[in-house]
Design an enzyme around this catalytic site. Structure first.
Site, PDB file in Angstrom:
ATOM      1  N   GLU A 176       0.841  -1.211   0.000  1.00 45.41           N
ATOM      2  CA  GLU A 176       0.000   0.000   0.000  1.00 45.41           C
ATOM      3  C   GLU A 176       0.866   1.248   0.000  1.00 45.41           C
ATOM      4  O   GLU A 176       1.823   1.342   0.776  1.00 45.41           O
ATOM      5  CB  GLU A 176      -0.904  -0.021   1.246  1.00 45.41           C
ATOM      6  CG  GLU A 176      -2.278   0.505   0.989  1.00 45.41           C
ATOM      7  CD  GLU A 176      -3.047  -0.335  -0.020  1.00 45.41           C
ATOM      8  OE1 GLU A 176      -3.187   0.144  -1.163  1.00 45.41           O
ATOM      9  OE2 GLU A 176      -3.493  -1.440   0.312  1.00 45.41           O
ATOM     10  N   THR A 183       2.880   1.986  -2.176  1.00 51.51           N
ATOM     11  CA  THR A 183       4.174   1.649  -2.769  1.00 51.51           C
ATOM     12  C   THR A 183       4.184   1.926  -4.270  1.00 51.51           C
ATOM     13  O   THR A 183       5.247   2.102  -4.850  1.00 51.51           O
ATOM     14  CB  THR A 183       4.499   0.152  -2.555  1.00 51.51           C
ATOM     15  OG1 THR A 183       3.323  -0.600  -2.891  1.00 51.51           O
ATOM     16  CG2 THR A 183       4.891  -0.136  -1.118  1.00 51.51           C
ATOM     17  N   ASP A 184       2.987   1.971  -4.885  1.00 50.92           N
ATOM     18  CA  ASP A 184       2.957   2.052  -6.360  1.00 50.92           C
ATOM     19  C   ASP A 184       3.631   3.317  -6.882  1.00 50.92           C
ATOM     20  O   ASP A 184       4.470   3.260  -7.768  1.00 50.92           O
ATOM     21  CB  ASP A 184       1.527   1.910  -6.903  1.00 50.92           C
ATOM     22  CG  ASP A 184       0.533   2.896  -6.303  1.00 50.92           C
ATOM     23  OD1 ASP A 184       0.867   3.565  -5.302  1.00 50.92           O
ATOM     24  OD2 ASP A 184      -0.585   3.002  -6.840  1.00 50.92           O
ATOM     25  N   GLY A 233     -17.200   2.566  -5.339  1.00 51.57           N
ATOM     26  CA  GLY A 233     -16.621   3.373  -4.269  1.00 51.57           C
ATOM     27  C   GLY A 233     -16.242   2.588  -3.026  1.00 51.57           C
ATOM     28  O   GLY A 233     -15.998   3.180  -1.980  1.00 51.57           O
ATOM     29  N   LEU A 288     -12.797  -1.339  -4.523  1.00 53.38           N
ATOM     30  CA  LEU A 288     -12.570  -2.556  -5.309  1.00 53.38           C
ATOM     31  C   LEU A 288     -12.403  -2.239  -6.790  1.00 53.38           C
ATOM     32  O   LEU A 288     -12.399  -3.123  -7.635  1.00 53.38           O
ATOM     33  CB  LEU A 288     -13.725  -3.543  -5.113  1.00 53.38           C
ATOM     34  CG  LEU A 288     -13.982  -3.977  -3.671  1.00 53.38           C
ATOM     35  CD1 LEU A 288     -15.077  -5.023  -3.612  1.00 53.38           C
ATOM     36  CD2 LEU A 288     -12.717  -4.524  -3.026  1.00 53.38           C
ATOM     37  N   SER A 303     -14.304  -0.414  -9.129  1.00 53.26           N
ATOM     38  CA  SER A 303     -15.412  -0.621 -10.065  1.00 53.26           C
ATOM     39  C   SER A 303     -15.176   0.121 -11.368  1.00 53.26           C
ATOM     40  O   SER A 303     -15.596  -0.328 -12.431  1.00 53.26           O
ATOM     41  CB  SER A 303     -16.726  -0.159  -9.431  1.00 53.26           C
ATOM     42  OG  SER A 303     -16.746   1.246  -9.257  1.00 53.26           O
ATOM     43  N   ASP A 323      -4.612  -1.441 -10.730  1.00 59.69           N
ATOM     44  CA  ASP A 323      -5.981  -1.956 -10.768  1.00 59.69           C
ATOM     45  C   ASP A 323      -6.299  -2.633 -12.095  1.00 59.69           C
ATOM     46  O   ASP A 323      -6.858  -3.729 -12.129  1.00 59.69           O
ATOM     47  CB  ASP A 323      -6.969  -0.821 -10.517  1.00 59.69           C
ATOM     48  CG  ASP A 323      -6.705  -0.130  -9.192  1.00 59.69           C
ATOM     49  OD1 ASP A 323      -6.016  -0.728  -8.349  1.00 59.69           O
ATOM     50  OD2 ASP A 323      -7.169   1.005  -9.010  1.00 59.69           O
ATOM     51  N   TYR A 331      -3.402  12.430   0.677  1.00 57.56           N
ATOM     52  CA  TYR A 331      -2.736  11.629  -0.356  1.00 57.56           C
ATOM     53  C   TYR A 331      -1.588  12.423  -0.981  1.00 57.56           C
ATOM     54  O   TYR A 331      -0.461  11.933  -1.081  1.00 57.56           O
ATOM     55  CB  TYR A 331      -3.759  11.219  -1.414  1.00 57.56           C
ATOM     56  CG  TYR A 331      -3.213  10.378  -2.540  1.00 57.56           C
ATOM     57  CD1 TYR A 331      -2.979   9.021  -2.364  1.00 57.56           C
ATOM     58  CD2 TYR A 331      -2.942  10.947  -3.780  1.00 57.56           C
ATOM     59  CE1 TYR A 331      -2.484   8.247  -3.403  1.00 57.56           C
ATOM     60  CE2 TYR A 331      -2.446  10.187  -4.819  1.00 57.56           C
ATOM     61  CZ  TYR A 331      -2.216   8.839  -4.634  1.00 57.56           C
ATOM     62  OH  TYR A 331      -1.721   8.081  -5.655  1.00 57.56           O
TER      63      TYR A 331
HETATM   64  P1  ADP Z   1     -14.100   2.778  -7.443  1.00 54.54           P
HETATM   65  O1  ADP Z   1     -13.127   2.803  -6.318  1.00 54.54           O
HETATM   66  O2  ADP Z   1     -15.229   1.848  -7.192  1.00 54.54           O
HETATM   67  O3  ADP Z   1     -13.424   2.570  -8.752  1.00 54.54           O
HETATM   68  P2  ADP Z   1     -14.516   5.365  -8.595  1.00 54.54           P
HETATM   69  O4  ADP Z   1     -15.062   6.626  -8.032  1.00 54.54           O
HETATM   70  O5  ADP Z   1     -13.143   5.355  -9.146  1.00 54.54           O
HETATM   71  O6  ADP Z   1     -14.728   4.242  -7.470  1.00 54.54           O
HETATM   72  O7  ADP Z   1     -15.450   4.875  -9.778  1.00 54.54           O
HETATM   73  C1  ADP Z   1     -16.832   4.795  -9.609  1.00 54.54           C
HETATM   74  C2  ADP Z   1     -17.506   5.293 -10.863  1.00 54.54           C
HETATM   75  O8  ADP Z   1     -17.361   4.313 -11.914  1.00 54.54           O
HETATM   76  C3  ADP Z   1     -19.003   5.474 -10.696  1.00 54.54           C
HETATM   77  O9  ADP Z   1     -19.316   6.726 -10.147  1.00 54.54           O
HETATM   78  C4  ADP Z   1     -19.473   5.352 -12.156  1.00 54.54           C
HETATM   79  O10 ADP Z   1     -19.242   6.539 -12.854  1.00 54.54           O
HETATM   80  C5  ADP Z   1     -18.524   4.285 -12.708  1.00 54.54           C
HETATM   81  N1  ADP Z   1     -19.137   2.956 -12.575  1.00 54.54           N
HETATM   82  C6  ADP Z   1     -18.715   1.924 -11.833  1.00 54.54           C
HETATM   83  N2  ADP Z   1     -19.545   0.859 -11.946  1.00 54.54           N
HETATM   84  C7  ADP Z   1     -20.534   1.241 -12.776  1.00 54.54           C
HETATM   85  C8  ADP Z   1     -21.711   0.628 -13.291  1.00 54.54           C
HETATM   86  N3  ADP Z   1     -22.041  -0.636 -12.970  1.00 54.54           N
HETATM   87  N4  ADP Z   1     -22.508   1.343 -14.126  1.00 54.54           N
HETATM   88  C9  ADP Z   1     -22.185   2.602 -14.446  1.00 54.54           C
HETATM   89  N5  ADP Z   1     -21.107   3.235 -13.997  1.00 54.54           N
HETATM   90  C10 ADP Z   1     -20.272   2.586 -13.177  1.00 54.54           C
HETATM   91 MG    MG Z   2     -11.844   3.820  -9.449  1.00 57.63          MG
END
Ligand code: ADP
Ligand code: MG
Length: 402
Positions: A44, A46-47, A146, A149, A151, A196, A248
């Site tokens: 953590e 470290t990147d 958020g 993980l 997303s 990621d 950060y």
């Molecule tokens: P995380 O840590 O989960 O990556 P981020 O803030 O970097 O959080 O990214 C989240 C954003 O990615 C959401 O606000 C949305 O814009 C997009 N996102 C993630 N999953 C979906 C989904 N299933 N459908 C639409 N947008 C998504």
């Molecule tokens: Mg993200």
């Protein structure tokens, strides 16, 4: 397909996504692609110090059904239109829609979640010289937004593997990792590293990805949690402290100052046992974390290569202590989650991600899951804090076509 990935009913999800696609767009999709989220097991902060990280792809993923536009079937003026729909954030059968054109695409030209797929198109255009036609896309993701993980990378990686296949681009996985990093940095505007996407693209079922952030060399090491009756419990505190951004950048600059004072380009080039006594106290603590954390990643990799999965718990605990005391990026909620999980018998636990909120992880025996969950929930309830979101994950395969 393996047990770990089958923890997600992928074929069922893919089939219902295809059916839904046909309802929404009136045509069959060309195919369905999957890209997983990720958890960082250790390594953590470290990147950005050119160090080591050890994430794994998880059995929660974004699925996209995609159909490229055909000149003979689609109206000519729509040849470069991208229509997007996602099951995210809508109750029942509602969808979140977005739209952009691949022609003349510039940062800012797509809004909301559409900026992630648009960023991938932009990266292909700018960095790979690809002319991308319009397409229709339907997204369904089980990666929570958020929760730390990643997303967003799951969405980007699903889009790039789909376009790589459909357009016959022949991009390799490290190349796709760099392109999605460019998409996120230059189009979305988030200063993220390479970890990621690499985990989502190169993860292997029952393995973790040992990534050298300086050379970008990536190697899979065995992480057969299920075979050992183990799993990782993600504990999303659902808090995001407001000083996260400032904290950060302050950490980054302390690391840079430390490296400069030690005569190195980055902390990666500083020996693990270097004499830090000349540094001011704060910089000294930050540097001590980074040097120690790189060593802990190497130690975990060593244990995993030896097949000693149970043996990594202590290293996770040491990582958390260092992030809490030396790097000072934990917070009371993360500390409580970690302490409660350990007290209930977890083999190891640590905050994961940038800190100041977000998620912690605990390595637990599958049979102890209920007990650990109950202990963590009770600890938060005692404090009167918001209930954390708890769920287990296992290492799963990287992105690909279903
Ligand atoms: P995380 O840590 O989960 O990556 P981020 O803030 O970097 O959080 O990214 C989240 C954003 O990615 C959401 O606000 C949305 O814009 C997009 N996102 C993630 N999953 C979906 C989904 N299933 N459908 C639409 N947008 C998504
Ligand atoms: Mg993200």
């Amino acid at each position: 397909m393996s047990a770990a990935v089958n923890a997600e009913p992928l074929q069922d999800r893919a089939e219902s996504l295809s059916r839904r696609f046909a309802e929404v767009y009136g045509q069959e999709p060309d195919g369905v692609w999957r890209a997983p989220g990720r958890v960082n097991l250790i390594g953590e902060h470290t990147d950005y110090n050119n160090g080591f990280v050890l994430p794994f792809a998880i059995d929660r993923s974004a699925l996209v059904a995609v159909r490229l536009r055909r000149p003979d079937q689609d109206p000519e003026d729509e040849a470069d239109v991208v229509r997007l729909a996602s099951t995210y954030g809508q109750k029942g059968r509602g969808l979140s829609h977005a739209r952009f054109r691949t022609g003349g695409l510039v940062p800012g030209a797509a809004e909301g979640w559409g900026s992630y797929p648009a960023g991938v198109v932009y990266a292909l255009q700018q960095r790979a010289g690809v002319s991308v036609p319009g397409f229709d896309l339907l997204l369904d993701s089980t990666v929570p937004v958020g929760a730390g993980l990643s997303s967003s990378h799951a969405v980007e990686v699903a889009v790039i593997v789909a376009l790589n296949d459909l357009l016959g681009l022949g991009l390799d996985r490290p190349g796709m990792a760099r392109l999605t990093q460019y998409a996120e940095n230059e189009f979305v505007g988030a200063p993220t590293g390479i970890m990621d996407q690499s985990a989502s693209l190169m993860g292997q079922d029952g393995g973790a990805l040992f990534l050298d952030c300086r050379s970008l060399d990536a190697e899979n090491v065995p992480l057969p949690l299920a075979d050992h009756g183990l799993e990782v419990l993600v504990m999303d505190t659902r808090v995001a402290h407001s000083h996260a951004d400032g904290g950060y950048s302050a950490r980054r600059s302390a690391c840079e100052r430390g490296a400069a004072a030690l005569g190195a380009d980055s902390l990666r080039d500083v020996a693990a046992d270097a004499d830090l006594s000349g540094l001011d106290a704060e910089v000294q603590r930050r540097v001590r974390h980074v040097l120690g954390e790189n060593q802990r990643v190497l130690a975990v990799v060593e244990e995993l290569r030896r097949g000693n999965v149970d043996g990594i718990g202590e290293l996770l605990v040491a990582s958390h202590a260092s992030l809490r005391d030396d790097f000072e990026v934990s917070c009371p909620e993360l500390d409580l989650a970690v302490d409660a999980a350990l007290a209930a018998g977890a083999l190891g636990a640590r905050m994961t991600g940038g800190g100041f909120g977000g998620s912690a992880i605990a390595l637990i025996r599958a049979e102890a899951e209920d007990e650990v969950r109950a202990a963590v929930l009770a600890a938060f309830e005692d404090k009167g804090w918001k209930e954390p979101a708890l769920f287990t994950v296992l290492p799963a395969a990287g992105a690909g076509r279903l």
